[in-house]
Design a protein around this motif. Structure first.
Motif, PDB file in Angstrom:
ATOM      1  N   ALA A  42     120.276  35.529  17.983  1.00 50.88           N
ATOM      2  CA  ALA A  42     121.294  35.675  19.029  1.00 50.88           C
ATOM      3  C   ALA A  42     120.836  34.996  20.317  1.00 50.88           C
ATOM      4  N   ALA A  43     119.568  35.170  20.663  1.00 53.10           N
ATOM      5  CA  ALA A  43     119.037  34.528  21.865  1.00 53.10           C
ATOM      6  C   ALA A  43     119.089  33.009  21.728  1.00 53.10           C
ATOM      7  N   GLY A  44     118.711  32.486  20.585  1.00 52.22           N
ATOM      8  CA  GLY A  44     118.757  31.041  20.367  1.00 52.22           C
ATOM      9  C   GLY A  44     120.166  30.490  20.459  1.00 52.22           C
ATOM     10  N   ILE A  45     121.118  31.183  19.861  1.00 51.20           N
ATOM     11  CA  ILE A  45     122.515  30.748  19.926  1.00 51.20           C
ATOM     12  C   ILE A  45     123.014  30.775  21.364  1.00 51.20           C
ATOM     13  N   LEU A  46     122.675  31.834  22.104  1.00 46.84           N
ATOM     14  CA  LEU A  46     123.098  31.923  23.504  1.00 46.84           C
ATOM     15  C   LEU A  46     122.467  30.826  24.363  1.00 46.84           C
ATOM     16  N   VAL A  47     121.193  30.525  24.127  1.00 47.18           N
ATOM     17  CA  VAL A  47     120.533  29.452  24.887  1.00 47.18           C
ATOM     18  C   VAL A  47     121.225  28.123  24.610  1.00 47.18           C
ATOM     19  N   ILE A  48     121.490  27.830  23.349  1.00 44.48           N
ATOM     20  CA  ILE A  48     122.126  26.555  23.009  1.00 44.48           C
ATOM     21  C   ILE A  48     123.515  26.456  23.620  1.00 44.48           C
ATOM     22  N   ILE A  49     124.334  27.487  23.441  1.00 49.57           N
ATOM     23  CA  ILE A  49     125.704  27.443  23.963  1.00 49.57           C
ATOM     24  C   ILE A  49     125.702  27.330  25.486  1.00 49.57           C
ATOM     25  N   SER A  50     124.893  28.142  26.158  1.00 48.51           N
ATOM     26  CA  SER A  50     124.894  28.106  27.623  1.00 48.51           C
ATOM     27  C   SER A  50     124.341  26.782  28.150  1.00 48.51           C
ATOM     28  N   ALA A  51     123.297  26.252  27.522  1.00 49.13           N
ATOM     29  CA  ALA A  51     122.743  24.965  27.968  1.00 49.13           C
ATOM     30  C   ALA A  51     123.723  23.822  27.714  1.00 49.13           C
ATOM     31  N   VAL A  52     124.455  23.866  26.624  1.00 52.43           N
ATOM     32  CA  VAL A  52     125.477  22.851  26.357  1.00 52.43           C
ATOM     33  C   VAL A  52     126.589  22.947  27.397  1.00 52.43           C
ATOM     34  N   PHE A  53     126.983  24.167  27.759  1.00 47.07           N
ATOM     35  CA  PHE A  53     127.988  24.335  28.819  1.00 47.07           C
ATOM     36  C   PHE A  53     127.505  23.742  30.138  1.00 47.07           C
ATOM     37  N   VAL A  54     126.251  24.007  30.487  1.00 50.74           N
ATOM     38  CA  VAL A  54     125.701  23.498  31.745  1.00 50.74           C
ATOM     39  C   VAL A  54     125.586  21.974  31.696  1.00 50.74           C
ATOM     40  N   ALA A  55     125.115  21.453  30.587  1.00 51.00           N
ATOM     41  CA  ALA A  55     124.841  20.021  30.491  1.00 51.00           C
ATOM     42  C   ALA A  55     126.104  19.178  30.373  1.00 51.00           C
ATOM     43  N   PHE A  56     127.088  19.677  29.660  1.00 50.15           N
ATOM     44  CA  PHE A  56     128.218  18.830  29.304  1.00 50.15           C
ATOM     45  C   PHE A  56     129.552  19.340  29.836  1.00 50.15           C
ATOM     46  N   SER A  57     129.560  19.816  31.075  1.00 51.14           N
ATOM     47  CA  SER A  57     130.825  20.108  31.739  1.00 51.14           C
ATOM     48  C   SER A  57     131.074  19.047  32.789  1.00 51.14           C
ATOM     49  N   LYS A  58     132.337  18.807  33.012  1.00 49.46           N
ATOM     50  CA  LYS A  58     132.736  17.752  33.944  1.00 49.46           C
ATOM     51  C   LYS A  58     132.296  18.089  35.359  1.00 49.46           C
ATOM     52  N   GLU A  59     132.030  17.041  36.108  1.00 50.53           N
ATOM     53  CA  GLU A  59     131.842  17.175  37.549  1.00 50.53           C
ATOM     54  C   GLU A  59     133.230  17.250  38.184  1.00 50.53           C
ATOM     55  N   LYS A  60     133.283  17.738  39.418  1.00 44.48           N
ATOM     56  CA  LYS A  60     134.584  17.765  40.095  1.00 44.48           C
ATOM     57  C   LYS A  60     135.142  16.356  40.248  1.00 44.48           C
ATOM     58  N   LYS A  61     134.253  15.408  40.482  1.00 49.26           N
ATOM     59  CA  LYS A  61     134.674  14.005  40.558  1.00 49.26           C
ATOM     60  C   LYS A  61     133.889  13.221  39.515  1.00 49.26           C
ATOM     61  N   GLU A  62     134.500  12.996  38.385  1.00 47.86           N
ATOM     62  CA  GLU A  62     133.875  12.251  37.281  1.00 47.86           C
ATOM     63  C   GLU A  62     134.177  10.771  37.466  1.00 47.86           C
ATOM     64  N   ASP A  63     133.153   9.943  37.544  1.00 50.40           N
ATOM     65  CA  ASP A  63     133.361   8.503  37.653  1.00 50.40           C
ATOM     66  C   ASP A  63     132.333   7.764  36.802  1.00 50.40           C
ATOM     67  N   GLU A  64     132.304   6.445  36.904  1.00 50.40           N
ATOM     68  CA  GLU A  64     131.398   5.630  36.089  1.00 50.40           C
ATOM     69  C   GLU A  64     129.935   5.891  36.437  1.00 50.40           C
TER      70      GLU A  64
END
Length: 164
Positions: free
Chosen positions: A76-98
């Motif tokens: 459960a801890a491993g799954i939570l770490v992966i999901i939360s880190a993916v959320f942090v790493a791969f969410s859009k910025e407020k201003k997404e550009d090149e």
């Protein structure tokens, strides 16, 4: 710039909220044997034979799966770490550009190089249980290095823009 594969910006907050408690839980589960009692459950184990045990004896009969008792705290801890880190790493910025896309790509490349360098180091210098523990920790290295480098570069570029 259209980014189809990124999570919405608000998901990042959920990721940060879950990330630190799940890291602490995972650390306690892996290195201190901590278990949450209500997570004692029946689990499906694929290929349950312990291949490392008894190298000089007749191997046990081959089975594809079995149902067993397990405490699911570490998983459960491993799954939570992966999901939360993916959320942090791969969410859009407020201003997404090149420029942001370039930073993401470079950070992912750096993270991949560093994760595999650590993997090679562990293959050369860790054995037995320590090797297994190092591989479990290395599962998350690519995400953590990506997050650290990405946010460092974003912070540095914002700081440099403010100076100008």
């Amino acid at each position: 710039m259209k980014t189809n594969f990124l999570f919405p910006n608000r998901v990042r907050v959920i990721g940060w909220i879950l990330l630190f408690p799940s890291i602490v839980l995972g650390y306690m589960a892996i290195f201190h044997g901590f278990e949450v009692s209500f997570l004692n459950i029946k689990t499906l184990c694929l290929l349950p034979v312990d291949w490392g045990a008894g190298l000089h004896v007749t191997p046990p009969p081959f089975r594809l799966w079995e149902i067993g008792d397990d405490n699911f705290t570490g998983e459960a801890a491993g799954i939570l770490v992966i999901i939360s880190a993916v959320f942090v790493a791969f969410s859009k910025e407020k201003k997404e550009d090149e420029y942001i896309a370039k930073i993401r790509l470079e950070s992912l490349l750096w993270a991949t190089y560093i994760a595999f360098a650590i993997q090679i180091f562990c293959l050369l210098f860790f054995y037995g249980v320590r090797f297994f523990e190092s591989m479990v920790v290395n599962l998350f290295t690519i995400l953590f290095v990506f997050i650290a480098r990405y946010y460092f570069i974003i912070y540095r570029s914002k700081f440099q823009r403010n100076e100008e």
